[in-house]
Design an enzyme around this catalytic site. Structure first.
Site, PDB file in Angstrom:
ATOM      1  N   LYS A 141      62.538  77.987   7.437  1.00 14.56           N
ATOM      2  CA  LYS A 141      62.210  76.916   6.485  1.00 14.56           C
ATOM      3  C   LYS A 141      62.201  75.546   7.144  1.00 14.56           C
ATOM      4  CE  LYS A 141      63.258  78.728   1.906  1.00 14.56           C
ATOM      5  NZ  LYS A 141      64.075  78.604   0.698  1.00 14.56           N
ATOM      6  N   LYS A 199      54.068  94.664   2.076  1.00 16.67           N
ATOM      7  CA  LYS A 199      54.646  94.569   0.739  1.00 16.67           C
ATOM      8  C   LYS A 199      53.851  93.565  -0.103  1.00 16.67           C
ATOM      9  CE  LYS A 199      58.904  93.251  -0.938  1.00 16.67           C
ATOM     10  NZ  LYS A 199      60.301  92.826  -0.789  1.00 16.67           N
ATOM     11  N   LYS A 246      54.781  87.422  -3.496  1.00 15.86           N
ATOM     12  CA  LYS A 246      54.420  86.440  -4.513  1.00 15.86           C
ATOM     13  C   LYS A 246      53.739  85.213  -3.929  1.00 15.86           C
ATOM     14  CE  LYS A 246      59.178  84.819  -5.234  1.00 15.86           C
ATOM     15  NZ  LYS A 246      60.165  84.351  -6.162  1.00 15.86           N
TER      16      LYS A 246
END
Ligand code: TRP
Length: 339
Positions: free
Chosen positions: A122, A204, A207
């Site tokens: 991040k 996978k 989102k």
């Protein structure tokens, strides 16, 4: 015998999960986690927390954060999670999270936090805003979990390192002050349903994938149908579950998850039919089920009075439990508390 049964009932285990208030959960989140949690509410004490304090470690649009903090919980309710049987609440409503986080910051090492892969990742992605909160985020997460004497935490792979650190912090504190915190374990789902991307079935469903690979729980019917009809299938034309057919297998998993049918039943149903018919059927059951969920979700969001009352009540229930742990911690570390 009866006494035993009562005894096990009293000792229901506690599950805690924190959810970042971001609105675009996918059918992967729904089928892989949310839907199964509905079944847990009888057997466990569950707390589901919309973690708005975690979210501000990266810049947020205030109006959006405010809206999403509530919407995330409404979605849980629409999926069938009962806000009276469980505790559904917003993190910033329970001050003990911030209070315990400060204490735990003093029992968390700079070196440990520096090793967190999510922090490293991040701080690269938000290099203009590497704030102290982003760095100490795992201490807040540890506070979330330890405040409720949590036994089990359902976590994805990306959060496993944070849970490990939570366990280390708990053990460290218990080692110095005697038993204070329950040391939590990861909760591994028994029916581990993994939904893959529609466009890259080796990955996978995510989102953050805004292209055609993911179906959002709140997607419009047309979009759901279009995405599933465009899903990657495999060579051949047989609707069969197998390793060399990742696309078809994924669609079969989705179909069965929504209908409750077994893979064998579904294979038989589509025997001799092409991919086109099969995909149309998958699209149909998926859109229908999400439609029902969305109707419920919109109903829940319309009733603001009910939602606000629910949020206040649940924050109080959570605060009551959290206070117990926090007082214990304050006493042990030597904070003076007037009687
Ligand atoms: N860090 C988690 C995430 O990004 C969210 C979270 C915060 C959490 N506190 C938690 C998850 C406590 C489990 C338990 O997904």
């Amino acid at each position: 015998m009866d006494a035993n049964i009562n005894n096990t009932e009293v000792k229901k285990k506690t599950i805690f999960s924190g959810i970042q208030p971001s609105g675009n959960l996918t059918i992967g989140n729904y089928l892989g986690a949310l839907k199964n949690w509905v079944g847990l509410q009888k057997d466990y004490n569950c707390l589901f927390c919309s973690v708005d304090m975690h979210s501000i470690t990266v810049r947020q649009t205030p109006a959006e954060l405010r809206r999403r903090s509530v919407e995330t919980l409404a979605l849980y309710m629409a999926a069938g999670i009962d806000p009276e049987e469980n505790i559904l609440f917003i993190q910033s409503h329970v001050p003990a999270h911030a209070e315990l986080a400060w204490v735990l910051n003093c029992y968390t090492m700079f070196g440990e936090l520096s090793r967190m892969t999510q922090f490293k990742e991040k701080s690269q992605r938000h290099s203009e805003n590497i704030n102290a909160g982003l760095f100490t985020y795992p201490a807040l997460m540890a506070a979330d979990i330890l405040l409720y004497q949590t036994d089990l935490v359902p976590v994805g792979l990306d959060q496993k390192q944070h849970l490990e650190l939570t366990r280390d912090i708990a053990n460290r504190f218990n080692g110095v002050y005697g038993d204070t915190f329950t040391v939590p374990e990861p909760y591994i789902q028994k029916i581990g349903m993994k939904i893959m991307s529609l466009t890259e079935p080796e990955k996978k469903m995510s989102k953050s994938d805004l292209s055609g690979g993911s179906v959002g729980i709140l997607d419009k019917r047309d979009d759901i149908v279009r995405k599933i009809k465009r899903a990657v299938t495999d060579s051949g034309s047989e609707v069969r579950y197998s390793e060399d057919k990742p696309g078809v297998s994924n669609l079969l998993t989705i179909y069965c998850a929504f209908t409750g049918k077994t893979i064998e039943e579904a294979e038989k149903e589509f025997d001799g039919q092409g991919y086109g018919t099969f995909k149309a059927a998958v699209a149909e059951v998926c859109a229908d089920a999400l439609g029902v969920l969305q109707d419920r979700y919109n109903e829940i969001l319309k009733d603001k009075d009910y939602l606000n009352t629910m949020l206040k009540n649940n924050a109080e229930r959570a605060a009551y439990l959290a206070r117990k742990t926090l007082s214990k911690v304050y006493r042990k570390i030597g904070f003076y508390q007037p009687k």
